[in-house]
Motif scaffolding. Structure first.
Motif, PDB file in Angstrom:
ATOM      1  N   ALA B 105      44.430  16.495  13.613  1.00 22.78           N
ATOM      2  CA  ALA B 105      42.455  15.642  14.065  1.00 22.78           C
ATOM      3  C   ALA B 105      42.188  15.082  12.176  1.00 22.78           C
ATOM      4  O   ALA B 105      42.592  15.520  11.436  1.00 22.78           O
ATOM      5  CB  ALA B 105      41.857  16.967  14.206  1.00 22.78           C
ATOM      6  N   ALA B 106      41.022  14.024  12.169  1.00 20.15           N
ATOM      7  CA  ALA B 106      41.046  13.642  11.549  1.00 20.15           C
ATOM      8  C   ALA B 106      39.899  13.854  11.213  1.00 20.15           C
ATOM      9  O   ALA B 106      38.815  13.888  10.098  1.00 20.15           O
ATOM     10  CB  ALA B 106      40.407  11.665  11.807  1.00 20.15           C
ATOM     11  N   GLY B 107      38.789  14.221  11.889  1.00 17.52           N
ATOM     12  CA  GLY B 107      37.711  14.818  12.171  1.00 17.52           C
ATOM     13  C   GLY B 107      37.645  16.489  12.714  1.00 17.52           C
ATOM     14  O   GLY B 107      37.799  16.406  13.649  1.00 17.52           O
ATOM     15  N   ALA B 108      36.438  17.456  12.414  1.00 19.03           N
ATOM     16  CA  ALA B 108      36.641  18.358  12.904  1.00 19.03           C
ATOM     17  C   ALA B 108      35.292  18.681  13.212  1.00 19.03           C
ATOM     18  O   ALA B 108      34.711  19.068  11.927  1.00 19.03           O
ATOM     19  CB  ALA B 108      37.174  19.735  12.314  1.00 19.03           C
ATOM     20  N   SER B 124      33.263  31.689   9.587  1.00 19.64           N
ATOM     21  CA  SER B 124      34.698  31.722   8.396  1.00 19.64           C
ATOM     22  C   SER B 124      35.715  31.650   9.265  1.00 19.64           C
ATOM     23  O   SER B 124      37.124  31.536   8.775  1.00 19.64           O
ATOM     24  CB  SER B 124      34.013  32.510   7.407  1.00 19.64           C
ATOM     25  OG  SER B 124      33.274  34.366   7.824  1.00 19.64           O
ATOM     26  N   SER B 125      35.976  32.440  10.252  1.00 20.03           N
ATOM     27  CA  SER B 125      36.540  32.714  11.585  1.00 20.03           C
ATOM     28  C   SER B 125      37.045  31.168  11.696  1.00 20.03           C
ATOM     29  O   SER B 125      38.514  30.699  11.567  1.00 20.03           O
ATOM     30  CB  SER B 125      36.652  34.105  12.068  1.00 20.03           C
ATOM     31  OG  SER B 125      37.736  33.513  13.216  1.00 20.03           O
ATOM     32  N   TRP B 126      36.521  30.060  12.401  1.00 20.99           N
ATOM     33  CA  TRP B 126      36.407  28.874  12.869  1.00 20.99           C
ATOM     34  C   TRP B 126      36.502  28.938  11.196  1.00 20.99           C
ATOM     35  O   TRP B 126      37.759  27.424  11.967  1.00 20.99           O
ATOM     36  CB  TRP B 126      34.779  28.362  13.383  1.00 20.99           C
ATOM     37  CG  TRP B 126      34.784  28.888  14.545  1.00 20.99           C
ATOM     38  CD1 TRP B 126      34.213  30.252  14.648  1.00 20.99           C
ATOM     39  CD2 TRP B 126      35.929  29.350  16.268  1.00 20.99           C
ATOM     40  NE1 TRP B 126      34.145  30.378  16.334  1.00 20.99           N
ATOM     41  CE2 TRP B 126      35.401  29.657  16.879  1.00 20.99           C
ATOM     42  CE3 TRP B 126      37.358  28.287  15.831  1.00 20.99           C
ATOM     43  CZ2 TRP B 126      35.721  30.277  18.328  1.00 20.99           C
ATOM     44  CZ3 TRP B 126      37.676  28.464  17.641  1.00 20.99           C
ATOM     45  CH2 TRP B 126      36.617  29.348  18.538  1.00 20.99           C
ATOM     46  N   LEU B 127      36.109  27.948   9.978  1.00 16.19           N
ATOM     47  CA  LEU B 127      35.978  27.538   8.845  1.00 16.19           C
ATOM     48  C   LEU B 127      38.190  28.298   8.681  1.00 16.19           C
ATOM     49  O   LEU B 127      38.460  26.691   8.251  1.00 16.19           O
ATOM     50  CB  LEU B 127      35.693  27.524   8.218  1.00 16.19           C
ATOM     51  CG  LEU B 127      35.720  26.870   7.295  1.00 16.19           C
ATOM     52  CD1 LEU B 127      35.497  25.945   7.082  1.00 16.19           C
ATOM     53  CD2 LEU B 127      34.903  27.399   6.116  1.00 16.19           C
ATOM     54  N   SER B 128      38.167  28.994   8.537  1.00 15.64           N
ATOM     55  CA  SER B 128      39.980  29.087   8.197  1.00 15.64           C
ATOM     56  C   SER B 128      40.893  28.655   8.558  1.00 15.64           C
ATOM     57  O   SER B 128      41.887  27.884   8.444  1.00 15.64           O
ATOM     58  CB  SER B 128      39.893  30.895   7.739  1.00 15.64           C
ATOM     59  OG  SER B 128      40.126  31.349   9.094  1.00 15.64           O
ATOM     60  N   ARG B 131      40.805  25.146   8.449  1.00 17.24           N
ATOM     61  CA  ARG B 131      41.699  24.296   7.443  1.00 17.24           C
ATOM     62  C   ARG B 131      43.869  24.515   6.790  1.00 17.24           C
ATOM     63  O   ARG B 131      44.041  24.087   6.532  1.00 17.24           O
ATOM     64  CB  ARG B 131      40.538  25.230   6.112  1.00 17.24           C
ATOM     65  CG  ARG B 131      39.735  25.222   5.646  1.00 17.24           C
ATOM     66  CD  ARG B 131      39.261  24.200   4.030  1.00 17.24           C
ATOM     67  NE  ARG B 131      37.879  24.552   3.567  1.00 17.24           N
ATOM     68  CZ  ARG B 131      36.951  23.302   3.679  1.00 17.24           C
ATOM     69  NH1 ARG B 131      37.715  23.057   3.986  1.00 17.24           N
ATOM     70  NH2 ARG B 131      36.022  23.632   2.883  1.00 17.24           N
ATOM     71  N   ASN B 132      43.452  25.709   7.986  1.00 18.90           N
ATOM     72  CA  ASN B 132      44.893  25.951   7.659  1.00 18.90           C
ATOM     73  C   ASN B 132      46.279  24.755   8.475  1.00 18.90           C
ATOM     74  O   ASN B 132      46.876  25.016   8.490  1.00 18.90           O
ATOM     75  CB  ASN B 132      44.878  27.473   8.612  1.00 18.90           C
ATOM     76  CG  ASN B 132      44.691  28.557   7.804  1.00 18.90           C
ATOM     77  OD1 ASN B 132      44.501  28.266   6.035  1.00 18.90           O
ATOM     78  ND2 ASN B 132      44.518  29.667   7.777  1.00 18.90           N
ATOM     79  N   PRO B 136      44.583  18.741   4.276  1.00 21.23           N
ATOM     80  CA  PRO B 136      43.310  18.406   3.180  1.00 21.23           C
ATOM     81  C   PRO B 136      41.933  17.418   3.681  1.00 21.23           C
ATOM     82  O   PRO B 136      40.925  17.582   3.194  1.00 21.23           O
ATOM     83  CB  PRO B 136      43.961  18.310   1.682  1.00 21.23           C
ATOM     84  CG  PRO B 136      45.578  18.599   2.280  1.00 21.23           C
ATOM     85  CD  PRO B 136      46.001  18.712   3.577  1.00 21.23           C
ATOM     86  N   GLY B 137      42.469  16.302   3.918  1.00 23.52           N
ATOM     87  CA  GLY B 137      41.683  14.977   3.870  1.00 23.52           C
ATOM     88  C   GLY B 137      41.353  15.038   5.173  1.00 23.52           C
ATOM     89  O   GLY B 137      40.246  14.409   5.504  1.00 23.52           O
TER      90      GLY B 137
END
Lengths: 156, 233
Positions: B105-108, B124-128, B131-132, B136-137
């Motif tokens: 995904a280029a955008g979330a 924070s759970s959605w974010l991790s 991110r995982n 990184p971009g």
């Protein structure tokens, strides 16, 4: 990556293997949970191989017949039964499933969208079929024509 | 009450009407950007998608089954871009499989409901997960939905803004019901991705960059296998 609709979404091999492994692990230990079976079926119906899709459809049919304990679960299975059937071009079966879904929840936009997508796919496949049939007819008439011309020539 | 977009509304071009969108053939855009929408059940992810792609709002939207898909062609800096949006179900029973849609995904768009603190607490759970499972971009945009229900607000703008700043996320509050700031969320994300491509921060050759560049060859030579010739990522 250029996906046009939900029907052209293909599962990655990695995912298919992961959920297949989970399913088989539970099979060997005795009971397969409804969730695991559904996850595996969901991956199978998005496979590129018709044999996988058919396997997924069998699992979904088992789920809807024997294991669905609420309407929510039933609708999930109906949705993927419709999706899987249209991916192997079993359009009339697919329509039956999505219409059964819409009978339960007529206002569901996701199901309405799938219905429209299936109908469009049917139409374009019918056109392709007609084009092929047309080309065949054209080819056939050309051969007959050449044959006719040749036979005329021979007679001379 | 301050809002992220109060100061200046960005000027993005979008296709002005549905008719003009439908006339565009699939080859008339320069890029495809893949988006995902994630967040708790009932925060309005599908409503945001429908508002953006169809300018429609349905109250009491039923739960999404697995994933829903939508597209829209937009314009950023004169370039037409097709947004390919995967709206994931918030229900736990789908989460194992919806995770596979994060890849590439280029955008979330990470959504919570400003009237429901629990949906904010789960960020924070959605974010991790995001991110995982993404690069990184990947541009992550935090969206506080249901701005139309100000009187029931449970999470202040300031608190969420601080969370966004601490985690390096873009942030705004929007309403899928009124349509307020919905366009901004989708279009600003596209603009940031586009800027990343322009200045080389986003490598189109990297696996799963979430961006596909359309090459002329695809449009003129139907014999070339599309995926191989087009995929730069």
């Amino acid at each position: 990556m250029d996906v046009e609709d939900v029907l052209s979404d293909v599962v990655s091999m990695e995912d298919l293997k992961k959920f297949e492994k989970e399913y088989h692990n539970q099979l060997t230990t005795g009971t397969v949970s409804q969730e695991t079976k559904f996850h595996y079926a969901w991956c199978l119906v998005r496979s590129n191989y018709p044999a996988d899709i058919r396997k997924g459809l069998i699992l979904l049919e088992q789920l809807i017949k024997h294991e669905a304990n609420d309407d929510d679960a039933k609708r999930n299975y109906l949705y993927y039964l419709a999706l899987g059937n249209s991916r192997i071009k079993e359009y009339s079966t697919a329509l039956q499933f999505i219409k059964a879904f819409l009978h339960m929840q007529p206002e569901n936009m996701q199901a309405q969208n799938l219905l429209v997508t299936i109908q469009k796919k049917m139409e374009s496949d019918a056109h392709k079929g007609m084009a092929v049939a047309g080309a065949l007819a054209l080819g056939l008439s050309a051969i007959v024509g050449i044959g006719f011309a040749l036979s005329k020539n021979l007679k001379k | 009450m301050r809002r992220a977009t109060d100061a200046s509304l960005p000027t993005f071009g979008t296709m002005s009407s549905k008719a003009s969108e439908s006339k565009m053939s699939s080859s008339q855009y320069s890029y495809i950007f893949k988006y995902i929408i994630v967040g708790d059940m009932g925060v309005g992810k599908s409503c945001l998608l429908h508002q953006f792609t169809e300018q429609k709002f349905t109250a009491d939207c039923p739960h999404t089954i697995g994933v829903e898909f939508g597209t829209r062609i937009i314009e950023v800096s004169g370039k037409k871009i097709k947004l390919q949006i995967w709206d994931t179900a918030g229900q736990e029973r789908f989460r194992a499989v919806t995770r596979s849609y994060y890849r590439g995904a280029a955008g979330a768009l990470m959504v919570y409901d400003i009237t429901r603190r629990s949906s904010y607490n789960h960020l924070s759970s959605w974010l991790s997960d995001t991110r995982n499972l993404t690069n990184p971009g990947t541009v992550i945009y935090l969206i506080g939905n249901k701005l139309d229900m100000e009187s029931n607000r449970d999470v202040s703008y300031e608190e969420a803004k601080q969370f966004a700043d601490e985690n390096g996320l873009m942030f705004l509050e929007a309403s899928a019901k009124t349509g307020e700031y919905v366009e901004d969320a989708f279009l600003k994300t596209a603009q940031i991705i586009y800027e990343c491509i322009q200045d080389g921060r986003l490598d189109l050759n990297a696996a799963d960059s979430g961006v596909q560049q359309k090459i002329l060859q695809c449009e003129t030579n139907p014999n070339v296998e599309k995926d191989k010739s087009c995929m730069q990522c």
